[in-house]
Design a protein around this motif. Structure first.
Motif, PDB file in Angstrom:
ATOM      1  N   LEU A  13     -31.014 -36.726  19.569  1.00  0.00           N
ATOM      2  CA  LEU A  13     -32.290 -37.219  19.035  1.00  0.00           C
ATOM      3  C   LEU A  13     -32.554 -36.752  17.616  1.00  0.00           C
ATOM      4  CD1 LEU A  13     -34.807 -37.108  21.985  1.00  0.00           C
ATOM      5  CD2 LEU A  13     -34.446 -39.006  20.423  1.00  0.00           C
ATOM      6  N   SER A  14     -32.094 -35.566  17.272  1.00  0.00           N
ATOM      7  CA  SER A  14     -32.313 -35.101  15.906  1.00  0.00           C
ATOM      8  C   SER A  14     -31.601 -36.016  14.911  1.00  0.00           C
ATOM      9  CB  SER A  14     -31.845 -33.656  15.742  1.00  0.00           C
ATOM     10  OG  SER A  14     -30.456 -33.570  15.909  1.00  0.00           O
ATOM     11  N   ALA A  15     -30.474 -36.581  15.301  1.00  0.00           N
ATOM     12  CA  ALA A  15     -29.759 -37.511  14.423  1.00  0.00           C
ATOM     13  C   ALA A  15     -30.366 -38.911  14.474  1.00  0.00           C
ATOM     14  CB  ALA A  15     -28.288 -37.569  14.811  1.00  0.00           C
ATOM     15  N   THR A  16     -30.655 -39.421  15.667  1.00  0.00           N
ATOM     16  CA  THR A  16     -31.174 -40.785  15.763  1.00  0.00           C
ATOM     17  C   THR A  16     -32.576 -40.915  15.178  1.00  0.00           C
ATOM     18  OG1 THR A  16     -31.967 -40.417  18.023  1.00  0.00           O
ATOM     19  CG2 THR A  16     -29.762 -41.381  17.766  1.00  0.00           C
ATOM     20  N   GLN A  17     -33.379 -39.883  15.300  1.00  0.00           N
ATOM     21  CA  GLN A  17     -34.718 -39.921  14.701  1.00  0.00           C
ATOM     22  C   GLN A  17     -34.613 -39.938  13.181  1.00  0.00           C
ATOM     23  OE1 GLN A  17     -37.349 -40.374  16.544  1.00  0.00           O
ATOM     24  NE2 GLN A  17     -39.028 -39.978  15.160  1.00  0.00           N
ATOM     25  N   LEU A  18     -33.678 -39.175  12.631  1.00  0.00           N
ATOM     26  CA  LEU A  18     -33.469 -39.185  11.177  1.00  0.00           C
ATOM     27  C   LEU A  18     -32.970 -40.553  10.717  1.00  0.00           C
ATOM     28  CD1 LEU A  18     -33.400 -37.702   8.457  1.00  0.00           C
ATOM     29  CD2 LEU A  18     -31.063 -37.008   9.014  1.00  0.00           C
ATOM     30  N   ILE A  19     -32.058 -41.149  11.453  1.00  0.00           N
ATOM     31  CA  ILE A  19     -31.558 -42.480  11.086  1.00  0.00           C
ATOM     32  C   ILE A  19     -32.681 -43.510  11.148  1.00  0.00           C
ATOM     33  CG2 ILE A  19     -29.971 -44.324  11.775  1.00  0.00           C
ATOM     34  CD1 ILE A  19     -28.076 -42.075  12.760  1.00  0.00           C
ATOM     35  N   TYR A  20     -33.569 -43.385  12.143  1.00  0.00           N
ATOM     36  CA  TYR A  20     -34.723 -44.286  12.235  1.00  0.00           C
ATOM     37  C   TYR A  20     -35.635 -44.121  11.012  1.00  0.00           C
ATOM     38  CZ  TYR A  20     -39.364 -45.843  13.550  1.00  0.00           C
ATOM     39  OH  TYR A  20     -40.614 -46.413  13.550  1.00  0.00           O
ATOM     40  N   ILE A  21     -35.889 -42.891  10.609  1.00  0.00           N
ATOM     41  CA  ILE A  21     -36.738 -42.653   9.434  1.00  0.00           C
ATOM     42  C   ILE A  21     -36.117 -43.263   8.187  1.00  0.00           C
ATOM     43  CG2 ILE A  21     -37.656 -40.849   7.909  1.00  0.00           C
ATOM     44  CD1 ILE A  21     -37.961 -39.077  10.429  1.00  0.00           C
ATOM     45  N   VAL A  22     -34.823 -43.093   8.033  1.00  0.00           N
ATOM     46  CA  VAL A  22     -34.128 -43.681   6.879  1.00  0.00           C
ATOM     47  C   VAL A  22     -34.184 -45.209   6.945  1.00  0.00           C
ATOM     48  CG1 VAL A  22     -31.845 -43.947   5.813  1.00  0.00           C
ATOM     49  CG2 VAL A  22     -32.632 -41.691   6.504  1.00  0.00           C
ATOM     50  N   ALA A  23     -34.036 -45.775   8.146  1.00  0.00           N
ATOM     51  CA  ALA A  23     -34.050 -47.233   8.288  1.00  0.00           C
ATOM     52  C   ALA A  23     -35.399 -47.833   7.919  1.00  0.00           C
ATOM     53  CB  ALA A  23     -33.684 -47.628   9.718  1.00  0.00           C
ATOM     54  N   ILE A  24     -36.494 -47.225   8.348  1.00  0.00           N
ATOM     55  CA  ILE A  24     -37.790 -47.825   8.024  1.00  0.00           C
ATOM     56  C   ILE A  24     -38.170 -47.593   6.554  1.00  0.00           C
ATOM     57  CG2 ILE A  24     -38.632 -47.777  10.388  1.00  0.00           C
ATOM     58  CD1 ILE A  24     -40.375 -45.371   9.660  1.00  0.00           C
ATOM     59  N   HIS A  25     -37.665 -46.503   5.973  1.00  0.00           N
ATOM     60  CA  HIS A  25     -37.969 -46.287   4.559  1.00  0.00           C
ATOM     61  C   HIS A  25     -37.115 -47.146   3.638  1.00  0.00           C
ATOM     62  CE1 HIS A  25     -40.313 -42.717   5.659  1.00  0.00           C
ATOM     63  NE2 HIS A  25     -40.875 -42.884   4.475  1.00  0.00           N
ATOM     64  N   SER A  26     -35.893 -47.414   4.010  1.00  0.00           N
ATOM     65  CA  SER A  26     -35.032 -48.213   3.136  1.00  0.00           C
ATOM     66  C   SER A  26     -35.356 -49.699   3.226  1.00  0.00           C
ATOM     67  CB  SER A  26     -33.564 -47.965   3.470  1.00  0.00           C
ATOM     68  OG  SER A  26     -33.305 -48.347   4.798  1.00  0.00           O
ATOM     69  N   ALA A  27     -36.163 -50.094   4.201  1.00  0.00           N
ATOM     70  CA  ALA A  27     -36.537 -51.492   4.328  1.00  0.00           C
ATOM     71  C   ALA A  27     -37.724 -51.857   3.438  1.00  0.00           C
ATOM     72  CB  ALA A  27     -36.872 -51.807   5.782  1.00  0.00           C
ATOM     73  N   SER A  28     -38.352 -50.871   2.832  1.00  0.00           N
ATOM     74  CA  SER A  28     -39.550 -51.184   2.018  1.00  0.00           C
ATOM     75  C   SER A  28     -39.197 -51.637   0.626  1.00  0.00           C
ATOM     76  CB  SER A  28     -40.444 -49.956   1.943  1.00  0.00           C
ATOM     77  OG  SER A  28     -39.758 -48.862   1.395  1.00  0.00           O
TER      78      SER A  28
END
Length: 156
Positions: A141-156
């Motif tokens: 989860l520490s990795a997947t949560q970080l990837i999720y944060i990167v995904a929503i920020h890079s979509a802006s």
């Protein structure tokens, strides 16, 4: 938000994170219930043992109490992060990003804290299968949560 390509990635990560946070909540709830049932009771005129810990768990090792408590907190905040993230994926605009990103960052920070206690528990050994499962899920989860944060920020 201009970039719609990361929306399926964020959705997949939210479903994955929800399942793992729910599993962590189940296991840590079980461990907390077991600790309450096998806890230490103090009656009148009874002194505490010399190395008494108020966070005592009958399974695991010395780090188990802190690990389970912080995993429980990380699980609850993680589920809240998923709910906020689902709203963001549904709307997918700049206005919903701050709430989803801040909830995800707080959940990630608490997950990292619980993962630190998981590493300490792994180092001290003597743990059962449910605790090992929870340790593995928190590390993932520490990795997947970080990837999720990167995904929503890079979509802006």
């Amino acid at each position: 938000m201009a970039n719609q390509q990361l929306k399926p990635v964020a959705s997949l990560l939210l479903v994955l994170n929800f399942c793992m946070y729910a599993t962590i909540l189940g296991i840590s709830g079980w461990a907390t219930n077991k600790a309450f049932k096998h806890g230490f009771t103090i009656s009148a005129g009874f002194d505490l043992p010399p190395h008494f810990s108020p966070i005592y768990f009958p399974m695991g090792n010395a780090a188990t109490g802190f690990f389970v408590i912080f995993a429980l907190i990380a699980g609850v905040v993680g589920i809240g992060s998923v709910i906020s993230g689902l709203n963001h994926v549904r709307v997918w605009n700049v206005d919903s990003l701050p709430s989803a990103a801040s909830a995800a960052a707080i959940a990630w920070a608490l997950t990292l804290l619980a993962m630190g206690f998981a590493w300490k528990e792994i180092e001290q050994q003597m743990r059962n299968a449910p605790l090992r499962t929870m340790e593995a899920f928190l590390i993932i989860l520490s990795a997947t949560q970080l990837i999720y944060i990167v995904a929503i920020h890079s979509a802006s």
